[in-house]
Design a protein around this motif. Sequence first.
Motif, PDB file in Angstrom:
ATOM      1  N   ASP A 173       0.831  -1.197   0.000  1.00  0.00           N
ATOM      2  CA  ASP A 173       0.000   0.000   0.000  1.00  0.00           C
ATOM      3  C   ASP A 173       0.869   1.252   0.000  1.00  0.00           C
ATOM      4  O   ASP A 173       2.076   1.179  -0.218  1.00  0.00           O
ATOM      5  CB  ASP A 173      -0.947  -0.028   1.202  1.00  0.00           C
ATOM      6  N   THR A 217      -6.633  -0.049   5.334  1.00  0.00           N
ATOM      7  CA  THR A 217      -6.851  -1.386   4.768  1.00  0.00           C
ATOM      8  C   THR A 217      -6.385  -2.466   5.742  1.00  0.00           C
ATOM      9  O   THR A 217      -7.009  -3.517   5.852  1.00  0.00           O
ATOM     10  CB  THR A 217      -6.121  -1.548   3.424  1.00  0.00           C
ATOM     11  N   ASN A 273      -2.757  -8.763   0.054  1.00  0.00           N
ATOM     12  CA  ASN A 273      -3.805  -7.791  -0.281  1.00  0.00           C
ATOM     13  C   ASN A 273      -3.154  -6.530  -0.818  1.00  0.00           C
ATOM     14  O   ASN A 273      -2.217  -5.987  -0.240  1.00  0.00           O
ATOM     15  CB  ASN A 273      -4.656  -7.417   0.930  1.00  0.00           C
ATOM     16  N   SER A 275      -4.688  -2.999  -2.260  1.00  0.00           N
ATOM     17  CA  SER A 275      -5.803  -2.120  -2.619  1.00  0.00           C
ATOM     18  C   SER A 275      -5.278  -0.981  -3.485  1.00  0.00           C
ATOM     19  O   SER A 275      -5.390   0.201  -3.154  1.00  0.00           O
ATOM     20  CB  SER A 275      -6.471  -1.584  -1.352  1.00  0.00           C
ATOM     21  N   SER A 317      -8.162  -4.768  -5.219  1.00  0.00           N
ATOM     22  CA  SER A 317      -9.384  -3.998  -5.450  1.00  0.00           C
ATOM     23  C   SER A 317      -9.602  -3.798  -6.947  1.00  0.00           C
ATOM     24  O   SER A 317      -8.651  -3.649  -7.717  1.00  0.00           O
ATOM     25  CB  SER A 317      -9.289  -2.642  -4.749  1.00  0.00           C
ATOM     26  N   SER A 391     -11.064  -0.326  -2.258  1.00  0.00           N
ATOM     27  CA  SER A 391      -9.886  -0.514  -1.413  1.00  0.00           C
ATOM     28  C   SER A 391     -10.227  -1.238  -0.123  1.00  0.00           C
ATOM     29  O   SER A 391      -9.351  -1.869   0.488  1.00  0.00           O
ATOM     30  CB  SER A 391      -9.259   0.841  -1.059  1.00  0.00           C
ATOM     31  N   PHE A 392     -11.485  -1.171   0.290  1.00  0.00           N
ATOM     32  CA  PHE A 392     -11.875  -1.738   1.576  1.00  0.00           C
ATOM     33  C   PHE A 392     -12.694  -3.021   1.428  1.00  0.00           C
ATOM     34  O   PHE A 392     -12.729  -3.836   2.348  1.00  0.00           O
ATOM     35  CB  PHE A 392     -12.608  -0.673   2.390  1.00  0.00           C
ATOM     36  N   PRO A 395      -9.677  -6.016   1.245  1.00  0.00           N
ATOM     37  CA  PRO A 395      -9.155  -6.687   2.443  1.00  0.00           C
ATOM     38  C   PRO A 395     -10.195  -7.501   3.202  1.00  0.00           C
ATOM     39  O   PRO A 395      -9.832  -8.424   3.940  1.00  0.00           O
ATOM     40  CB  PRO A 395      -8.610  -5.528   3.292  1.00  0.00           C
TER      41      PRO A 395
END
Length: 536
Positions: A173, A217, A273, A275, A317, A391-392, A395
């Motif tokens: 990220d 995230t 992950n 995002s 994402s 983005s959320f 995760p």
Amino acid sequence: MKIILILLFISFSVHAQQEDALVYLVDKENVEEFINQPNTILSQRSIDRKGRHSTPIDSRDVPVNEEFITILKNKEHVQVLAKSKWMNSVYIRGDLTEIEKLKDLYFVASIEFLNKTLNQPNLEKDELPKNSVVYNVRDYNYGSALNQTQMISLESLHDRGLNGDGMHIAIMDSGFPNITENPAYSSLISEGRLLGTYDFVDRSRNVQGFGTHGSQTLSVMAGLKENEFIGTAPQASYYLFRTEFTPSENPVEEAWWVEALERADSLGIDVVNTSLGYRDFDESKYNYGYEDLDGNTTISARGANIGFEKGMLIVTSAGNDGQATFNTVATPADSPGVLSIGAVDSLGEYAAFSSMGPTVDGRIKPDVMAQGKSTAILDTNGNLDFVNGTSFSSPIIAGAAACLWEGLPSLKNSQIMDLIRESGSQYLNPSNEMGYGIPNFESTYQKGLLLKLNNDFFQDRFGIAENPVASEVVFSIPHGILHADIQFFDVLGKKILQTKITNSANRVNVSQFDSGIYIALITSGRISNSFKIIKR
């Protein structure tokens, strides 16, 4: 560091036309020696994970030749910004004329400019990959995270004690400020589950970065606030990697992203992950068009495909361009090796901002959906907040996938991805907006148990890691078998090769075979299996 970077950019601006490019290097040296001693290039956890899932260790795991990088760094008006062992390449920035001169270096195989108009029409690319337990059960009060958890039936896994314990997750990220002081991560820190951090932009362990996006995230998976919030994988262990330089948007961020993915693989990471998405850059000459979203063209998609082949589960994402004229998922969400996640609201309805599919080659994207509108998170001070964006939703699924894999450890990443897709609410009727719909992790787990039983039944049999094959066949060997005899026959029954394999030497070179179909008979004692091998 910010001032130093600005000075670097100013110093480069006085030269001629500036371009970014990937410099591909000639074949690596001593590859066989490295592969025979994998602990010199990979962690034991990575080696164990690959062995568990029959993922071969190959030349792409061997580091880039540092002597070549040093020579490039010493070239005037050329800046080395990133490197990739998987692609055997270096990401550079510099004068166009100086980059062109690099083609004369003995170790440079080819150069690919990120400004696609500078490449030859028939630029060749490397061939890319296509495609009874006692649990620690806890009584969770999800608080504001209840809806996003129940929407995917994840609480049923948590009730079984599947909460990510023992799983390693990497988050890539833009930055992770205040992690060690944030009360939401006190148990993560105190229990030693924050395993490491690295900033691929500034080349340091400080992942403060810019903004709060990474911390947010992380909270969706790892956050914990008593009676107010529980993340989707609250007992997993985490690595935090910063790969974004937020003040600007440049494709070098994709190169840093691939570097981080390679680091994750070498550390034995299970789930990643990210995002993040790439499509439009500050300089339009680097922009990706719809024709580039084929899952094999962009830097990040190429890296993601290799990461998938290496055995990791990569979740990303879909993007937030659903209401734009160009509303397709960004990259690497277009990669077939990535589980791409779109966004729905609290009622499970499509969120209008969520990017959609299909990819240019007609594949369903996003893969599945989760709550990305009014998603509950914990901010950098550990306070509850609600935010919007894929983005959320990403995760949410990444944490859930880690819990699922914890309960089904014998399954491969491809099987976990397929199970998640197949549990989607629209699996039989996918759409451009919703992909395969909202997954149900309760039904996914139940179906996975049946698949696990089937896998376990075949543990006393030989297997092959990949088929069709290009140059070698990689065999998986049952536990306890030290060696086996291999015979290859053509379609007429004529034996054309006989050899032996062992646990440490389980590859057979078939590069001399003509393209076609062959039968491989493998025997050890009373165990015997045969396979149809397709030679490309």
